[in-house]
Scaffold this motif. Structure first.
Motif, PDB file in Angstrom:
ATOM      1  N   ALA A 187      38.843  39.868  33.279  1.00 44.77           N
ATOM      2  CA  ALA A 187      37.812  40.328  34.228  1.00 44.77           C
ATOM      3  C   ALA A 187      37.469  41.824  34.109  1.00 44.77           C
ATOM      4  N   ASP A 188      38.361  42.652  33.560  1.00 44.87           N
ATOM      5  CA  ASP A 188      38.111  44.088  33.384  1.00 44.87           C
ATOM      6  C   ASP A 188      38.060  44.821  34.736  1.00 44.87           C
ATOM      7  N   ASP A 189      36.867  44.939  35.314  1.00 37.15           N
ATOM      8  CA  ASP A 189      36.690  45.642  36.601  1.00 37.15           C
ATOM      9  C   ASP A 189      35.920  44.718  37.545  1.00 37.15           C
ATOM     10  N   LEU A 221      45.036  39.547  31.301  1.00 35.72           N
ATOM     11  CA  LEU A 221      45.634  40.594  30.452  1.00 35.72           C
ATOM     12  C   LEU A 221      44.835  41.889  30.421  1.00 35.72           C
ATOM     13  N   HIS A 222      43.650  41.881  30.999  1.00 38.11           N
ATOM     14  CA  HIS A 222      42.802  43.081  30.936  1.00 38.11           C
ATOM     15  C   HIS A 222      42.126  43.250  32.295  1.00 38.11           C
ATOM     16  N   LEU A 223      42.792  44.029  33.138  1.00 37.04           N
ATOM     17  CA  LEU A 223      42.328  44.220  34.513  1.00 37.04           C
ATOM     18  C   LEU A 223      42.697  45.636  34.918  1.00 37.04           C
ATOM     19  N   HIS A 224      41.682  46.428  35.275  1.00 37.11           N
ATOM     20  CA  HIS A 224      41.938  47.789  35.776  1.00 37.11           C
ATOM     21  C   HIS A 224      42.054  47.685  37.284  1.00 37.11           C
ATOM     22  N   ILE A 225      43.201  48.059  37.829  1.00 38.60           N
ATOM     23  CA  ILE A 225      43.367  47.896  39.272  1.00 38.60           C
ATOM     24  C   ILE A 225      42.332  48.732  40.034  1.00 38.60           C
ATOM     25  N   ASP A 235      41.881  45.651  23.512  1.00 36.94           N
ATOM     26  CA  ASP A 235      41.068  45.361  24.689  1.00 36.94           C
ATOM     27  C   ASP A 235      39.588  45.401  24.290  1.00 36.94           C
ATOM     28  N   HIS A 236      38.900  44.329  24.547  1.00 42.14           N
ATOM     29  CA  HIS A 236      37.507  44.050  24.131  1.00 42.14           C
ATOM     30  C   HIS A 236      37.496  43.623  22.656  1.00 42.14           C
ATOM     31  N   GLY A 237      37.166  44.527  21.735  1.00 40.67           N
ATOM     32  CA  GLY A 237      37.178  44.180  20.307  1.00 40.67           C
ATOM     33  C   GLY A 237      36.011  43.329  19.843  1.00 40.67           C
ATOM     34  N   ALA A 246      45.082  49.033  23.398  1.00 40.12           N
ATOM     35  CA  ALA A 246      44.023  50.062  23.464  1.00 40.12           C
ATOM     36  C   ALA A 246      42.654  49.393  23.534  1.00 40.12           C
ATOM     37  N   HIS A 247      41.769  49.994  24.331  1.00 41.01           N
ATOM     38  CA  HIS A 247      40.366  49.581  24.293  1.00 41.01           C
ATOM     39  C   HIS A 247      39.802  50.023  22.947  1.00 41.01           C
ATOM     40  N   ALA A 248      39.128  49.116  22.277  1.00 43.54           N
ATOM     41  CA  ALA A 248      38.490  49.467  21.002  1.00 43.54           C
ATOM     42  C   ALA A 248      37.429  48.422  20.675  1.00 43.54           C
TER      43      ALA A 248
HETATM   44 ZN    ZN Z   1      38.807  47.672  30.358  1.00 38.15          ZN
END
Ligand code: ZN
Ligand code: ADE
Length: 337
Positions: free
Chosen positions: A279-281, A18-22, A222-224, A198-200
């Motif tokens: 995984a994020d990045d 759910l949290h992956l920056h291409i 996202d994160h939190g 939103a990232h927060a």
């Molecule tokens: Zn991110």
């Protein structure tokens, strides 16, 4: 069950990301190939030098390299390759559904338009869907270090492509760029029927998480991880079951936590929050989705039922339909652990 057995189970079980920056899945090999193809000058002589540069003190030190890396993405085929490579990782990791973020402004600011990157993304997504039934949704993320006006212009430019975009997000440098800066554009997105994340609370304080909830009306954070500092916020997140997309390898690479043993993801899960693992990045932080699960198996005293809960949460926190969630959750329930 041993750690090895937990890892085997996690590798095989169907999961959601759910949290992956291409743009954060751009591997050094593809970066160097595309730099050569387009004659983009990078401060690296070879792939090893790119890898050696991935030592970060904080979010901004990473973002500087991430935007530099993205500058090699220029034509439709580059975006196809980028997406295709990530979707192959999904197949290998048994990620059956992915909600993938992309940063339009990282490209439009360089003169690369929606027609270019959306065509590349769609070609790869359609091919993966046809070849092995990969499920994907796209999240268009606004860069918070830029103005709200720039986000509004990005939303306008995205209008012909909104059938292929399920949600909007907010990323980039968090400190000094609170959610409230984007109140109007998120209202416009909601009116258009777009979901919102939103990232927060990655580097920002709990007040940024409250801001994303109360002002941007987000359906996920996202994160939190900094929510742990505010007992009222923890209670709210527990009662509302608003999901957090936690990224363990990212958090240790960017020094949100010095070491994986200090990561609070298991504590947040034990408190009853809707926690998911992501995984994020992955190219910059040393691993794709399974590697993130492996890291918490290796360094935290996670038990079988907690691992199963994280996987179940990944489906429940997604934008899949209830019917799709039910189908997958039946399978997870039957998979013996
Ligand atoms: Zn991110
Ligand atoms: N853009 C890409 N990765 C990010 C992260 N972890 N935080 C904020 N913005 C990002």
């Amino acid at each position: 069950m041993t750690k090895q057995q937990l890892k085997q189970w996690i590798s095989k079980v169907p999961k959601v990301e759910l949290h992956l920056h291409i743009e954060g899945s751009l591997e050094p090999e593809l970066m160097m190939t595309l730099a050569k193809k387009h004659q983009v000058e990078l401060p690296y002589a070879n792939i090893q030098q790119v890898k050696d540069a991935y030592n970060f003190d904080n979010l901004q030190s990473f973002l500087d390299l991430y935007y530099l890396g993205a500058s090699v993405l220029k034509d439709e085929d580059d975006f196809y390759q980028l997406m295709w490579n990530y979707l192959l990782k999904c197949k290998a990791d048994n990620v059956v559904h992915a909600e993938i973020m992309f940063d339009p402004q990282t490209h439009t600011e360089r003169g690369v338009g929606f027609n270019v990157f959306m065509a590349g993304f769609k070609r790869a997504i359609n091919q993966a869907k046809q070849e092995w039934g990969q499920s994907c949704l796209l999240i268009m993320s606004f860069l918070r270090h830029l103005s709200e006006q720039s986000a509004i212009e990005t939303l306008q430019a995205s209008k012909p492509y909104l059938d292929d975009i399920c949600a909007v997000g907010l990323d980039s440098g968090e400190l000094g760029n609170p959610p409230e800066k984007f109140t109007e554009v998120f209202k416009m997105c909601k009116a258009l029927g777009l979901n919102r994340v939103a990232h927060a609370g990655e580097e920002g304080p709990p007040s940024y998480i409250w801001g994303a909830i109360q002002t941007l009306d987000v359906q996920r954070i996202d994160h939190g991880v900094r929510s742990a500092e505010d007992p009222k916020l923890i209670e709210y997140l527990k009662q509302s079951q608003l999901p957090l997309t936690v990224c363990p390898l990212s958090n240790t690479k960017l020094k949100v936590f010095e070491h994986m043993e200090q990561h609070n993801v298991l504590e947040l899960l034990k408190l009853g929050l809707m926690i998911t693992i992501n995984a994020d990045d992955p190219s910059y932080f040393g691993g794709y989705l399974n590697d993130n699960y492996f890291a918490i198996i290796d360094y935290l005293a996670i038990e079988e039922n907690q691992l199963k809960q994280l996987v179940t949460n990944s489906f429940n926190a997604s934008f899949l339909t209830l019917e799709q969630k039910t189908k997958w959750l039946k399978l997870i329930d039957q998979s013996c652990l």
